[in-house]
Design a protein around this motif. Structure first.
Motif, PDB file in Angstrom:
ATOM      1  N   GLU A 261       0.811  -1.210   0.000  1.00 13.79           N
ATOM      2  CA  GLU A 261       0.000   0.000   0.000  1.00 13.79           C
ATOM      3  C   GLU A 261       0.850   1.268   0.000  1.00 13.79           C
ATOM      4  O   GLU A 261       0.333   2.353  -0.288  1.00 13.79           O
ATOM      5  N   LEU A 262       2.124   1.141   0.310  1.00 16.69           N
ATOM      6  CA  LEU A 262       2.997   2.314   0.366  1.00 16.69           C
ATOM      7  C   LEU A 262       3.581   2.605  -1.010  1.00 16.69           C
ATOM      8  O   LEU A 262       3.913   1.680  -1.763  1.00 16.69           O
ATOM      9  N   PRO A 263       3.758   3.884  -1.362  1.00 12.81           N
ATOM     10  CA  PRO A 263       4.444   4.216  -2.617  1.00 12.81           C
ATOM     11  C   PRO A 263       5.921   3.850  -2.525  1.00 12.81           C
ATOM     12  O   PRO A 263       6.492   3.702  -1.433  1.00 12.81           O
ATOM     13  N   SER A 264       6.551   3.704  -3.673  1.00 16.55           N
ATOM     14  CA  SER A 264       7.952   3.259  -3.708  1.00 16.55           C
ATOM     15  C   SER A 264       8.886   4.253  -3.020  1.00 16.55           C
ATOM     16  O   SER A 264       9.857   3.861  -2.363  1.00 16.55           O
ATOM     17  N   SER A 265       8.618   5.559  -3.144  1.00 19.60           N
ATOM     18  CA  SER A 265       9.477   6.549  -2.493  1.00 19.60           C
ATOM     19  C   SER A 265       9.408   6.428  -0.975  1.00 19.60           C
ATOM     20  O   SER A 265      10.425   6.578  -0.276  1.00 19.60           O
ATOM     21  N   LEU A 306      11.601   0.243  -9.597  1.00 17.89           N
ATOM     22  CA  LEU A 306      12.660   1.253  -9.645  1.00 17.89           C
ATOM     23  C   LEU A 306      12.592   2.117 -10.893  1.00 17.89           C
ATOM     24  O   LEU A 306      13.049   3.261 -10.874  1.00 17.89           O
ATOM     25  N   ARG A 307      12.043   1.600 -11.983  1.00 19.17           N
ATOM     26  CA  ARG A 307      11.959   2.427 -13.194  1.00 19.17           C
ATOM     27  C   ARG A 307      11.034   3.619 -12.957  1.00 19.17           C
ATOM     28  O   ARG A 307      11.363   4.754 -13.300  1.00 19.17           O
ATOM     29  N   GLU A 308       9.883   3.345 -12.375  1.00 25.77           N
ATOM     30  CA  GLU A 308       8.955   4.440 -12.079  1.00 25.77           C
ATOM     31  C   GLU A 308       9.511   5.350 -10.992  1.00 25.77           C
ATOM     32  O   GLU A 308       9.317   6.566 -11.021  1.00 25.77           O
ATOM     33  N   LEU A 309      10.234   4.769 -10.031  1.00 25.70           N
ATOM     34  CA  LEU A 309      10.840   5.570  -8.974  1.00 25.70           C
ATOM     35  C   LEU A 309      11.879   6.530  -9.533  1.00 25.70           C
ATOM     36  O   LEU A 309      11.945   7.702  -9.133  1.00 25.70           O
ATOM     37  N   GLY A 310      12.693   6.069 -10.481  1.00 27.26           N
ATOM     38  CA  GLY A 310      13.700   6.938 -11.086  1.00 27.26           C
ATOM     39  C   GLY A 310      13.090   8.058 -11.907  1.00 27.26           C
ATOM     40  O   GLY A 310      13.634   9.165 -11.967  1.00 27.26           O
ATOM     41  N   ARG A 311      11.970   7.799 -12.549  1.00 27.77           N
ATOM     42  CA  ARG A 311      11.313   8.851 -13.325  1.00 27.77           C
ATOM     43  C   ARG A 311      10.738   9.930 -12.418  1.00 27.77           C
ATOM     44  O   ARG A 311      10.751  11.116 -12.771  1.00 27.77           O
ATOM     45  N   GLU A 312      10.222   9.546 -11.260  1.00 26.65           N
ATOM     46  CA  GLU A 312       9.648  10.537 -10.344  1.00 26.65           C
ATOM     47  C   GLU A 312      10.728  11.383  -9.690  1.00 26.65           C
ATOM     48  O   GLU A 312      10.651  12.615  -9.683  1.00 26.65           O
ATOM     49  N   ASP A 316      15.929   9.424  -5.113  1.00 20.81           N
ATOM     50  CA  ASP A 316      15.548   8.241  -4.340  1.00 20.81           C
ATOM     51  C   ASP A 316      16.385   7.031  -4.738  1.00 20.81           C
ATOM     52  O   ASP A 316      16.638   6.143  -3.902  1.00 20.81           O
ATOM     53  N   LEU A 317      16.816   6.967  -5.987  1.00 19.15           N
ATOM     54  CA  LEU A 317      17.686   5.862  -6.399  1.00 19.15           C
ATOM     55  C   LEU A 317      19.020   5.925  -5.673  1.00 19.15           C
ATOM     56  O   LEU A 317      19.559   4.886  -5.254  1.00 19.15           O
ATOM     57  N   ALA A 318      19.557   7.133  -5.518  1.00 18.01           N
ATOM     58  CA  ALA A 318      20.812   7.280  -4.781  1.00 18.01           C
ATOM     59  C   ALA A 318      20.634   6.903  -3.314  1.00 18.01           C
ATOM     60  O   ALA A 318      21.505   6.246  -2.724  1.00 18.01           O
ATOM     61  N   SER A 319      19.523   7.300  -2.722  1.00 18.74           N
ATOM     62  CA  SER A 319      19.250   6.933  -1.324  1.00 18.74           C
ATOM     63  C   SER A 319      19.112   5.422  -1.171  1.00 18.74           C
ATOM     64  O   SER A 319      19.593   4.839  -0.188  1.00 18.74           O
ATOM     65  N   LEU A 320      18.484   4.793  -2.144  1.00 20.91           N
ATOM     66  CA  LEU A 320      18.333   3.341  -2.087  1.00 20.91           C
ATOM     67  C   LEU A 320      19.681   2.639  -2.207  1.00 20.91           C
ATOM     68  O   LEU A 320      19.952   1.669  -1.476  1.00 20.91           O
ATOM     69  N   MET A 349      20.661  13.497 -12.119  1.00 25.44           N
ATOM     70  CA  MET A 349      20.991  13.514 -10.701  1.00 25.44           C
ATOM     71  C   MET A 349      21.945  14.658 -10.383  1.00 25.44           C
ATOM     72  O   MET A 349      22.755  15.047 -11.221  1.00 25.44           O
ATOM     73  N   SER A 350      21.827  15.152  -9.161  1.00 28.93           N
ATOM     74  CA  SER A 350      22.747  16.189  -8.703  1.00 28.93           C
ATOM     75  C   SER A 350      24.093  15.586  -8.363  1.00 28.93           C
ATOM     76  O   SER A 350      24.261  14.359  -8.312  1.00 28.93           O
ATOM     77  N   GLY A 351      25.071  16.451  -8.105  1.00 26.33           N
ATOM     78  CA  GLY A 351      26.408  15.947  -7.803  1.00 26.33           C
ATOM     79  C   GLY A 351      26.450  15.153  -6.515  1.00 26.33           C
ATOM     80  O   GLY A 351      27.111  14.092  -6.451  1.00 26.33           O
ATOM     81  N   SER A 352      25.749  15.615  -5.493  1.00 33.65           N
ATOM     82  CA  SER A 352      25.743  14.898  -4.226  1.00 33.65           C
ATOM     83  C   SER A 352      25.050  13.545  -4.347  1.00 33.65           C
ATOM     84  O   SER A 352      25.514  12.546  -3.781  1.00 33.65           O
ATOM     85  N   SER A 353      23.957  13.492  -5.101  1.00 31.25           N
ATOM     86  CA  SER A 353      23.262  12.219  -5.275  1.00 31.25           C
ATOM     87  C   SER A 353      24.102  11.236  -6.075  1.00 31.25           C
ATOM     88  O   SER A 353      24.157  10.036  -5.752  1.00 31.25           O
ATOM     89  N   ALA A 354      24.759  11.734  -7.113  1.00 25.32           N
ATOM     90  CA  ALA A 354      25.613  10.850  -7.909  1.00 25.32           C
ATOM     91  C   ALA A 354      26.787  10.319  -7.076  1.00 25.32           C
ATOM     92  O   ALA A 354      27.160   9.151  -7.176  1.00 25.32           O
ATOM     93  N   ALA A 355      27.347  11.162  -6.225  1.00 27.65           N
ATOM     94  CA  ALA A 355      28.446  10.719  -5.364  1.00 27.65           C
ATOM     95  C   ALA A 355      27.967   9.690  -4.353  1.00 27.65           C
ATOM     96  O   ALA A 355      28.656   8.708  -4.056  1.00 27.65           O
ATOM     97  N   ALA A 356      26.762   9.883  -3.795  1.00 31.62           N
ATOM     98  CA  ALA A 356      26.216   8.912  -2.844  1.00 31.62           C
ATOM     99  C   ALA A 356      25.942   7.576  -3.520  1.00 31.62           C
ATOM    100  O   ALA A 356      26.187   6.518  -2.939  1.00 31.62           O
ATOM    101  N   ALA A 357      25.461   7.613  -4.754  1.00 36.62           N
ATOM    102  CA  ALA A 357      25.198   6.363  -5.478  1.00 36.62           C
ATOM    103  C   ALA A 357      26.477   5.651  -5.826  1.00 36.62           C
ATOM    104  O   ALA A 357      26.552   4.418  -5.785  1.00 36.62           O
TER     105      ALA A 357
END
Length: 357
Positions: A261-265, A306-312, A316-320, A349-357
């Motif tokens: 019931e929860l959204p992917s994010s 994850l495909r729909e999560l990345g589009r939104e 969130d992909l980096a956090s995952l 993705m931003s620089g911080s998100s790309a670095a975290a991923a």
């Protein structure tokens, strides 16, 4: 001319005289009175706030003097009011009073939250909201009490009188709070300046009592509480222990709910909450606890989304990715899907998100 007409003196011979040629006509032109037709005497066409400006004819072009005050660029279909009061997001353009003295607690909570979402940081507006909130403090109950407190915390409007009044009121009404109210209160405590005294510890204790003795919370409220606890770091060791104990209780409750019931994010944020507090870590041996079991359940639930999560939101992909690696969750199929989607969304993705991923 009027005297001549009354005396019966003809004007035509006077006009034919050489010394008077053109004089009478020029005098008539000077004394001519301009006439405004009835179609332009209406209030809507004369009022400066309603009529359509004419840049080629108006002497004062407001767009050149003050471009931020171009109120005529607003959408015509937008309502002039919100929740029965002047729209706070358009006060800078339209001006006028907000009628704060007539607001009740529900209206004040909604309008303050709207200011947060619309990025309205006008000190005059927040000062009036603070004044009205203190007036209504003794008549404010949950959940309006929590939402008003959270709005001022997110706006970082630090008024000592307001903070003292609302902390006392929260302490007075804490025994009546349900889990959604506690979640909103914990979201307000994300601002360190609003965590004064032992109010955070009392809120955590009340949350633990609700989770131990009641089982009527929805899966959305449980997940929202987990995310609110994530934003409380860092904390002293004694408070951190209470937070971890609360997360264990939340994990036990979430395992009995339907996670689909929860959204992917929201699933990603809950997983990140348990990892960031060290309840699921790759640096220590994994034991069969409710937190670890919940993290694996969340990972299995995220498979194929994850495909729909990345589009939104690619963030969130980096956090995952950070949560899976730090939590030691070696879900091979999920990792493959995550790597594929990170390649597809890397350019957004931003620089911080790309670095975290």
């Amino acid at each position: 001319l009027l005297w001549s007409a009354q005396k019966g003196i003809a004007m035509e011979p006077l006009r034919r005289l050489p010394w008077n040629r053109g004089t009478v006509s020029s005098q008539l032109a000077d004394q001519r009175r301009w006439y405004t037709p009835p179609s332009r005497r209406t209030w809507a066409k004369q009022h400066w706030r309603i009529r359509t400006p004419r840049p080629m004819l108006d002497r004062f072009d407001l767009s050149r003097e003050q471009p931020q005050k171009e109120w005529w660029r607003e959408r015509r279909i937008a309502p002039a009011t919100f929740f029965g009061f002047p729209d706070v997001s358009q006060v800078g353009l339209r001006g006028g009073s907000l009628y704060v003295e007539q607001m009740d607690a529900v209206t004040l909570a909604v309008l303050a939250d709207k200011c947060i979402k619309e990025n309205v940081w006008d000190p005059e507006i927040w000062m009036k909201f603070s004044w009205r909130a203190q007036q209504l403090s003794t008549r404010t109950h949950e959940p309006d009490l929590c939402y008003i407190f959270r709005a001022f915390a997110r706006a970082d409007w630090f008024d000592q009188n307001l903070l003292t009044t609302y902390l006392g009121r929260l302490h007075r009404r804490l025994h009546m709070f349900q889990l959604p109210d506690v979640a909103v209160l914990l979201e307000a405590f994300a601002n360190p300046r609003f965590r004064q005294g032992t109010y955070l510890e009392k809120s955590l204790t009340h949350m633990a009592l609700l989770l131990q003795h009641r089982d009527d919370a929805s899966v959305e409220d449980l997940a929202r509480t987990c995310v609110a606890l994530r934003d409380l770091r860092p904390q002293p060791p004694e408070v951190a222990g209470e937070v971890q104990a609360g997360l264990e209780l939340l994990a036990e409750a979430l395992l009995l709910r339907e996670l689909s019931e929860l959204p992917s994010s929201r699933l990603v944020n809950v997983l990140h909450s348990f990892v960031i507090w060290g309840l699921a870590s790759s640096e220590r041996r994994q034991t069969s606890t409710a937190s670890v079991d919940l993290c694996w359940a969340l990972a299995r639930e995220l498979k194929g989304q994850l495909r729909e999560l990345g589009r939104e939101d690619p963030k969130d992909l980096a956090s995952l990715a950070l949560a899976l690696s730090s939590g030691g969750i070696a879900h091979e199929e999920l990792w493959k899907e995550l790597a594929t989607n990170l390649e597809l969304e890397a350019y957004r993705m931003s620089g911080s998100s790309a670095a975290a991923a």
